[in-house]
Design a protein around this motif. Structure first.
Motif, PDB file in Angstrom:
ATOM      1  N   SER A   1       0.918  -1.240   0.116  1.00 51.23           N
ATOM      2  CA  SER A   1       0.042  -0.114   0.078  1.00 51.23           C
ATOM      3  C   SER A   1       0.789   1.268  -0.176  1.00 51.23           C
ATOM      4  N   LEU A   2       1.986   1.139   0.456  1.00 48.14           N
ATOM      5  CA  LEU A   2       2.968   2.356   0.644  1.00 48.14           C
ATOM      6  C   LEU A   2       3.377   2.670  -0.965  1.00 48.14           C
ATOM      7  N   VAL A   3       3.785   1.362  -1.715  1.00 41.26           N
ATOM      8  CA  VAL A   3       4.268   1.665  -3.059  1.00 41.26           C
ATOM      9  C   VAL A   3       3.096   1.988  -3.872  1.00 41.26           C
ATOM     10  N   ASP A   4       1.874   1.725  -3.546  1.00 42.71           N
ATOM     11  CA  ASP A   4       0.508   1.964  -4.291  1.00 42.71           C
ATOM     12  C   ASP A   4       0.447   3.738  -4.156  1.00 42.71           C
ATOM     13  N   GLY A   5       0.560   4.049  -2.850  1.00 39.44           N
ATOM     14  CA  GLY A   5       0.424   5.358  -2.703  1.00 39.44           C
ATOM     15  C   GLY A   5       1.473   6.401  -3.309  1.00 39.44           C
ATOM     16  N   MET A   6       2.729   5.640  -3.432  1.00 41.60           N
ATOM     17  CA  MET A   6       3.772   6.509  -4.285  1.00 41.60           C
ATOM     18  C   MET A   6       3.649   6.771  -5.750  1.00 41.60           C
ATOM     19  N   THR A   7       3.032   5.607  -6.195  1.00 38.96           N
ATOM     20  CA  THR A   7       2.634   5.150  -7.771  1.00 38.96           C
ATOM     21  C   THR A   7       1.536   6.123  -7.931  1.00 38.96           C
ATOM     22  N   GLY A   8       0.528   6.294  -7.259  1.00 39.53           N
ATOM     23  CA  GLY A   8      -0.559   6.936  -7.135  1.00 39.53           C
ATOM     24  C   GLY A   8      -0.285   8.498  -7.451  1.00 39.53           C
ATOM     25  N   ARG A   9       0.551   8.788  -6.229  1.00 42.19           N
ATOM     26  CA  ARG A   9       0.705  10.197  -6.457  1.00 42.19           C
ATOM     27  C   ARG A   9       1.772  10.681  -7.494  1.00 42.19           C
ATOM     28  N   LEU A  10       2.396   9.638  -8.007  1.00 47.71           N
ATOM     29  CA  LEU A  10       3.245   9.968  -9.522  1.00 47.71           C
ATOM     30  C   LEU A  10       2.411  10.177 -10.692  1.00 47.71           C
ATOM     31  N   GLU A  11       1.224   9.153 -10.689  1.00 51.46           N
ATOM     32  CA  GLU A  11       0.511   9.224 -11.866  1.00 51.46           C
ATOM     33  C   GLU A  11      -0.410  10.605 -11.684  1.00 51.46           C
ATOM     34  N   SER A  12      -0.678  11.010 -10.563  1.00 55.18           N
ATOM     35  CA  SER A  12      -1.713  12.253 -10.552  1.00 55.18           C
ATOM     36  C   SER A  12      -1.011  13.452 -10.790  1.00 55.18           C
ATOM     37  N   ALA A  13       0.463  13.431 -10.186  1.00 59.68           N
ATOM     38  CA  ALA A  13       1.449  14.619 -10.494  1.00 59.68           C
ATOM     39  C   ALA A  13       1.710  14.810 -12.078  1.00 59.68           C
ATOM     40  N   ALA A  14       1.662  13.574 -12.600  1.00 59.80           N
ATOM     41  CA  ALA A  14       2.106  13.519 -14.057  1.00 59.80           C
ATOM     42  C   ALA A  14       0.956  14.034 -15.174  1.00 59.80           C
ATOM     43  N   GLN A  15      -0.209  13.705 -14.556  1.00 55.55           N
ATOM     44  CA  GLN A  15      -1.617  14.187 -14.883  1.00 55.55           C
ATOM     45  C   GLN A  15      -1.597  15.651 -14.977  1.00 55.55           C
ATOM     46  N   ALA A  16      -1.206  16.225 -13.747  1.00 52.94           N
ATOM     47  CA  ALA A  16      -1.078  17.721 -13.832  1.00 52.94           C
ATOM     48  C   ALA A  16      -0.211  18.554 -14.285  1.00 52.94           C
ATOM     49  N   VAL A  17       1.044  17.948 -14.313  1.00 47.88           N
ATOM     50  CA  VAL A  17       2.183  18.766 -14.924  1.00 47.88           C
ATOM     51  C   VAL A  17       2.701  17.949 -16.060  1.00 47.88           C
ATOM     52  N   PRO A  18       2.402  18.297 -17.214  1.00 48.20           N
ATOM     53  CA  PRO A  18       2.911  17.691 -18.423  1.00 48.20           C
ATOM     54  C   PRO A  18       4.384  17.398 -18.373  1.00 48.20           C
TER      55      PRO A  18
END
Ligand SMILES: Nc1ncnc2c1ncn2[C@@H]1O[C@H](COP(=O)(O)OP(=O)(O)O)[C@@H](O)[C@H]1O
Ligand SMILES: O=P(O)(O)O[C@H]1O[C@H](CO)[C@@H](O[C@H]2O[C@H](CO)[C@@H](O)[C@H](O)[C@H]2O)[C@H](O)[C@H]1O
Length: 483
Positions: free
Chosen positions: A302-319
Motif C-alpha cells: 500500500s506504501l508503493v501504491d500510494g507513491m505510484t498514485g501520487r506519481l500518476e496524478s502529478a504527471a496528469q497535472a504537470v505535463p
C-alpha cells in the motif's frame, strides 16, 4: 527577562467570561471575508470560488461593544464547490481560525491589518482588522494561556514547569508562513494554526512527547490553545488552535544559512553532519516515546501504491513530468520487489515534512527541528501514521539539492558532500546509516521529488526546474542521487 522585553505600562487584560456574539454576526462579516480570505497566503482553497461561509464557533475574547478594541475569535468554514459549472456537490470546505479586532476607527499604525468596514448587522459602522497586528489584542492570547483560561469553547493549557511572565511585548512575524506566529518579548513564539481540523495536531503532539523524553532538539511546548466543539457544529471534537514554545532568539534558519555559506564558498558539511545527528536524535526519541510497527508485505504494497498514485496524478497535472514517469516507476517497483522477497521495515512517528527550512541553528551552534505538522495537504490520520525514518532523511537530502541550485551552474559537488555528511551524522547517533538501504531511500527521494514538482508547478513555477532536474536524474540513473 530583559527590560525591553516587558511591557512598560498596564498589565494585560484578562479574558472575560464567555459571551455569545450577537446573532447575524457572520452575515455582517461575510462580504469582507469573501474578499479578504482567499487573498491570504494560508488560504488552502486557492483557485476555487468561495460559495459561502458557515460559523463553526465564535468567542468574544474582548467584548466588541464596550472596549476600545474588541477581540473576536472565529472558526469559519469556507464552502467551495469542487466543480461549480457541473453542479457537483459542495465540498465540505476547510475550517479556518480567524482572530478579528473590532474598533470604531483604525489608528494609522494598524492600517496594514485592515480587513474592512462593516456595512450592516451587529457590527455595522465598525472596522474589522487582523487582531494579531494589534499588541493590545495579541497580549490577550498570551494572558489566556498564562492563566489557563476557558472561554466559551476555547481551552488553554500549559506546562507548569515553565514560567510565563506577564507583559511580554508581542510582535507578529512577517516571514512567509502556512500559519501565523507571534513572538512575545523574544521569549516565546505562538503559532496559530490557520486551517484547523479535528484531532491531535502532530505539531503539538510530537514536541510534547519529545519534551517528556528529554530530547533537546525540539523547542518544548509551554502552552497551547484548543477548541472543544460540540456535536451539531459540523466540526465536533478537539481542535488544536495554537502552540506556545520558547523562541530561539538569534537562531539561523537552515535554508538561509546553507544559501549564504554556499554563496560565500564556505563548507557546509560540518553543519550537514550536525543536522544528521539532530535528525537521528529526534527519531530515536520518537521511536522510544511512541509505538513502532513492522511494515510487512501488505503495508509495503500500500506504501508503493500510494507513491505510484501520487506519481500518476502529478504527471496528469504537470505535463513536463510525463516523459520521466516510466523511469520513476522503477524506483517504486524495486521497493515492491524487496517487499515481495519478504523484506520488512520498521515504521515509527517521524517529522513528516523535513527540509532545511525546518531546522534552526542557535547561536550556540545547536540545531533544533521545528514544524511537526507534516505535509499540511495530507489528511491528519495519514500524517500521524508511523513511517520509515528514511522519509525524513530523503526530505533533507532533497533540500541539499535545492540549495545547490541557488548557484548557476548548480553546485552538484556541494550537494553530494552535504548529503554524505548528513547520512554520516545520522549514522553516528542512530547506529544505522541510511545509505545502507538505497532502494528505500531512492523510493522516498523519488516520491518527494514528484511531490515537489507538483508543489512548484502550483506555487512557484520558476522553481520547477529544480525538482525536474532531480526527476531526470532519478528516472535515468538509479544510482545518480545515491549519497
Ligand atoms: N522556536 C522558534 N524560535 C525561533 N524562531 C522560530 C521558532 N519556531 C518557528 N520560528 C520561525 O517561524 C517561522 C515559521 O514557523 P513554522 O513552524 O515553520 O510555521 P509554518 O507552519 O506557518 O510555516 C520559521 O521559519 C522560523 O523562522
Ligand atoms: O513551508 P512548508 O513546510 O509548508 O513546505 C512547503 O514549502 C517548501 C518551500 O517553502 C517546500 O520545500 C521545497 O523548497 C525548499 C526551499 O524553499 C527546499 O529546502 C525543500 O527541500 C523543498 O522541498 C516544501 O516541499 C513544501 O511542502
Amino acid at each position: 527577562m530583559s527590560e525591553a522585553a516587558t511591557h512598560p505600562t498596564a498589565p494585560s487584560p484578562a479574558p472575560p467570561p464567555a459571551t455569545e456574539p450577537a446573532p447575524g454576526l457572520l452575515l455582517s462579516l461575510e462580504p469582507l471575508l469573501r474578499e479578504w480570505l482567499p487573498r491570504q497566503r494560508w488560504f488552502a482553497g486557492k483557485g476555487r470560488p468561495v460559495a459561502g461561509f458557515s460559523l463553526v464557533a465564535a468567542t468574544e475574547l474582548l467584548p466588541v461593544g464596550t472596549a476600545k478594541a474588541g477581540l473576536l475569535h472565529l472558526l469559519v468554514r469556507a464552502h467551495q464547490p469542487l466543480v461549480p459549472s457541473q453542479g457537483a456537490p459542495a465540498h465540505p470546505g476547510d475550517c479556518y481560525q480567524l482572530l478579528l479586532g473590532v474598533r470604531e476607527t483604525l489608528p494609522p499604525r494598524l492600517a496594514p491589518a485592515l480587513i474592512g468596514h462593516v456595512a450592516e448587522g451587529p457590527l455595522a459602522g465598525r472596522t474589522v482588522y487582523e487582531a494579531m497586528h494589534d499588541p493590545r489584542l495579541a497580549e490577550v492570547l498570551l494572558e489566556a494561556m498564562r492563566t489557563e483560561a476557558h472561554v466559551g469553547e476555547l481551552r488553554c493549557g500549559r506546562d507548569t514547569r515553565h514560567d510565563i511572565p506577564e507583559g511580554l511585548v508581542p510582535r507578529l512575524i512577517t516571514s512567509e508562513q502556512s500559519n501565523s506566529s507571534l513572538v512575545y518579548g523574544d521569549t516565546f513564539i505562538l503559532k496559530l494554526f490557520r486551517r484547523v481540523v479535528p484531532g491531535d495536531n502532530p505539531d503539538l503532539e510530537l514536541p510534547r512527547e519529545l519534551s517528556l523524553e528529554g530530547c533537546p532538539r525540539v523547542p518544548a511546548p509551554v502552552a497551547w490553545m484548543v477548541a472543544e466543539l460540540d456535536r451539531g457544529t459540523g466540526a465536533e471534537g478537539h481542535h488544536v488552535l495554537g502552540v506556545l514554545q520558547p523562541f530561539l532568539h538569534g537562531a539561523a534558519d537552515g535554508w538561509e544559512l546553507a544559501l549564504s555559506m554556499l554563496a560565500k564558498g564556505e563548507d557546509f558539511t560540518a553543519e550537514a553532519r550536525a543536522l544528521g545527528r539532530a535528525t537521528a536524535e529526534v527519531h530515536t526519541a520518537l521511536g522510544r516515546a511512541l509505538p513502532t510497527v513492522t511494515l510487512g508485505r501488505q503495508q509495503l504494497e500500500s506504501l508503493v501504491d500510494g507513491m505510484t498514485g501520487r506519481l500518476e496524478s502529478a504527471a496528469q497535472a504537470v505535463p513536463a513530468l510525463r516523459p520521466y514517469a516510466p523511469g520513476l516507476h522503477t524506483a517504486f517497483e524495486a521497493l515492491a520487489d524487496l517487499a515481495a522477497e519478504g523484506r520488512t521495515w520498521t515504521a515509527q512517528r517521524i517529522h513528516g515534512d523535513l527540509h532545511l527550512g525546518q531546522c534552526l541553528r542557535a547561536p550556540s551552534g545547536e540545531w533544533s527541528l521545528i514544524d511537526f505538522e507534516g505535509e499540511p495537504s495530507k489528511p491528519l490520520a495519514e500524517r500521524r501514521m508511523p513511517q520509515p525514518v528514511a522519509r525524513d532523511v530523503a526530505g533533507m537530502l532533497r533540500s541539499f539539492d535545492y540549495a545547490a541550485h541557488s548557484l548557476q551552474p548548480p553546485a552538484a559537488d556541494w550537494a553530494t558532500a552535504c548529503r554524505a555528511a548528513y547520512c554520516s551524522g545520522y549514522a553516528d547517533v542512530a547506529g544505522a546509516d541510511p545509505r545502507t538501504d538505497p532502494v528505500l531511500l531512492r523510493a522516498y527521494e523519488t516520491d518527494k521529488a514528484v511531490y515537489e514538482v507538483l508543489y512548484e508547478a502550483r506555487h512557484r513555477p520558476d522553481w520547477l526546474p529544480v525538482p525536474l532536474a532531480a526527476v531526470h536524474r532519478l528516472a535515468t540513473d538509479p544510482n545518480a542521487d545515491t549519497p
